[in-house]
Design a protein around this motif. Sequence first.
Motif, PDB file in Angstrom:
ATOM      1  N   THR A 222       0.838  -1.194   0.000  1.00  0.00           N
ATOM      2  CA  THR A 222       0.000   0.000   0.000  1.00  0.00           C
ATOM      3  C   THR A 222       0.873   1.245   0.000  1.00  0.00           C
ATOM      4  O   THR A 222       1.677   1.430   0.913  1.00  0.00           O
ATOM      5  CB  THR A 222      -0.911   0.011   1.238  1.00  0.00           C
ATOM      6  OG1 THR A 222      -0.101  -0.137   2.412  1.00  0.00           O
ATOM      7  CG2 THR A 222      -1.912  -1.134   1.186  1.00  0.00           C
TER       8      THR A 222
ATOM      9  N   VAL B 166      -5.080   2.056   3.507  1.00  0.00           N
ATOM     10  CA  VAL B 166      -6.438   1.814   3.027  1.00  0.00           C
ATOM     11  C   VAL B 166      -7.379   1.778   4.214  1.00  0.00           C
ATOM     12  O   VAL B 166      -7.011   1.400   5.332  1.00  0.00           O
ATOM     13  CB  VAL B 166      -6.524   0.483   2.237  1.00  0.00           C
ATOM     14  CG1 VAL B 166      -5.672   0.553   0.991  1.00  0.00           C
ATOM     15  CG2 VAL B 166      -6.091  -0.698   3.099  1.00  0.00           C
TER      16      VAL B 166
ATOM     17  N   ARG C  16      -1.875  -0.541   6.598  1.00  0.00           N
ATOM     18  CA  ARG C  16      -0.838  -0.735   5.594  1.00  0.00           C
ATOM     19  C   ARG C  16      -0.566  -2.222   5.487  1.00  0.00           C
ATOM     20  O   ARG C  16      -0.561  -2.933   6.489  1.00  0.00           O
ATOM     21  CB  ARG C  16       0.446   0.010   5.961  1.00  0.00           C
ATOM     22  CG  ARG C  16       0.332   1.531   5.870  1.00  0.00           C
ATOM     23  CD  ARG C  16       1.690   2.185   6.132  1.00  0.00           C
ATOM     24  NE  ARG C  16       1.626   3.627   6.016  1.00  0.00           N
ATOM     25  CZ  ARG C  16       1.739   4.297   4.875  1.00  0.00           C
ATOM     26  NH1 ARG C  16       1.938   3.634   3.743  1.00  0.00           N
ATOM     27  NH2 ARG C  16       1.675   5.613   4.842  1.00  0.00           N
TER      28      ARG C  16
ATOM     29  N   VAL D 294      -3.850  -4.428  -4.033  1.00  0.00           N
ATOM     30  CA  VAL D 294      -4.266  -3.640  -2.869  1.00  0.00           C
ATOM     31  C   VAL D 294      -5.774  -3.439  -2.876  1.00  0.00           C
ATOM     32  O   VAL D 294      -6.429  -3.533  -1.827  1.00  0.00           O
ATOM     33  CB  VAL D 294      -3.516  -2.291  -2.854  1.00  0.00           C
ATOM     34  CG1 VAL D 294      -4.128  -1.352  -1.826  1.00  0.00           C
ATOM     35  CG2 VAL D 294      -2.044  -2.503  -2.547  1.00  0.00           C
TER      36      VAL D 294
ATOM     37  N   ASN E 120     -11.500   2.155  -1.078  1.00  0.00           N
ATOM     38  CA  ASN E 120     -10.160   2.192  -0.503  1.00  0.00           C
ATOM     39  C   ASN E 120      -9.947   3.419   0.375  1.00  0.00           C
ATOM     40  O   ASN E 120      -9.053   3.433   1.226  1.00  0.00           O
ATOM     41  CB  ASN E 120      -9.110   2.186  -1.607  1.00  0.00           C
ATOM     42  CG  ASN E 120      -8.965   0.823  -2.260  1.00  0.00           C
ATOM     43  OD1 ASN E 120      -9.320  -0.185  -1.667  1.00  0.00           O
ATOM     44  ND2 ASN E 120      -8.453   0.806  -3.468  1.00  0.00           N
TER      45      ASN E 120
END
Length: 369
Positions: free
Chosen positions: A108, A112, A125, A165, A363
């Motif tokens: 990441t 997020v 993370r 991600v 996200n």
Amino acid sequence: MGTNNLFFLENIEWFDETGRELVHRIPESGSGEIKYGAQLTVRESQAGVFVYQGKAVGVFGAGRHTLKTANIPLLTKIAALPWGLSSPLRAEVWFVNMKVFTNLKWGTRDPVAFKDAELGLIRLRAFGVFNLQVVQPVLFINRLVGTQGVYTTEAVEDYLSQVIVSRFNDTIGESLGTLARLPARYEEISRSLSDRLQADLGHFGLHLTHLYINSITPPAEVQQAIDDQSRMEVIGDMDRLMRMKAAMALEKAAGSGAGETMGAGLGLMMPAMFARYLNPAPTGAEKTFSCPECRSPVPENARFCPQCGHQQVIFAQCAGCGKNLTPNARFCPRCGCATAEKPAAGPCAKCGAENLPESVFCNQCGERL
């Protein structure tokens, strides 16, 4: 031998000296005048895609192959006088590295959002590694490589990291209620995330062989709350927990030699704790091949499925439903979607952030889309 010489036939081959190239085109700049009878040598773990007059006309496996074009030595140069001695019958060969590329990184860039059932909205993370392999060379070239002469793992690593991600956020949102249960769910989350990504990568002719999560890191205050809750579940007594924390604080303040020894011991233990995630035990099972249309077992060198007759080399896929398309198809026979249309990104109704198509959770704010 070059691909624009006047008299001699070409002997085309490629060695990957860097070990990081996914695709290499010959010639690297533009196209060439590959002549009738040119020899193509493809090695094990490679596939050769022959493109003639702008179209992929053949995919070749390991061995020596004879290429057929309308370029005849010397005669083609004479016939190409109106085009400045440059034959309009252009051709090139793409070498695709079919080996498994290991230790590619994902992570990441920005934290997020995750809505924890007990702790509320927190930002995480995450980092890990994945292994990648090209399984459909023509689809990979058409969808991802384009006209680049050389395409390396660094070029695809950044884009795939963003996809991983986004799907990671959906996976933990659906399979994990609270981070307090995270330590026991690493393997399950890795497996679920890998399964979710197979369809995304399959649209580009790629296969995700392995994916590992090295760490999922919440903020320090959230990590402290998780540690306290874990101790409470083990001890089952708040009074005993407080006495234990007081003893730990005294030990830390004292800075005794025993504390240093304990810290060194933990430092030696940590690599072993993560070793099983980074170095999984090898399995003796060989890779199996399946038809991309009906999923029936197919021999490795078969060009057509013995069950449904589908061609094993995929040229294009529908961006809407994933149906394998025939060359030059304008509409999908399954859903009717135009092949030129791309799936629209999903904007979040709450914060307006753009997410990948088919994303389940945002996200940025963690809300369900």
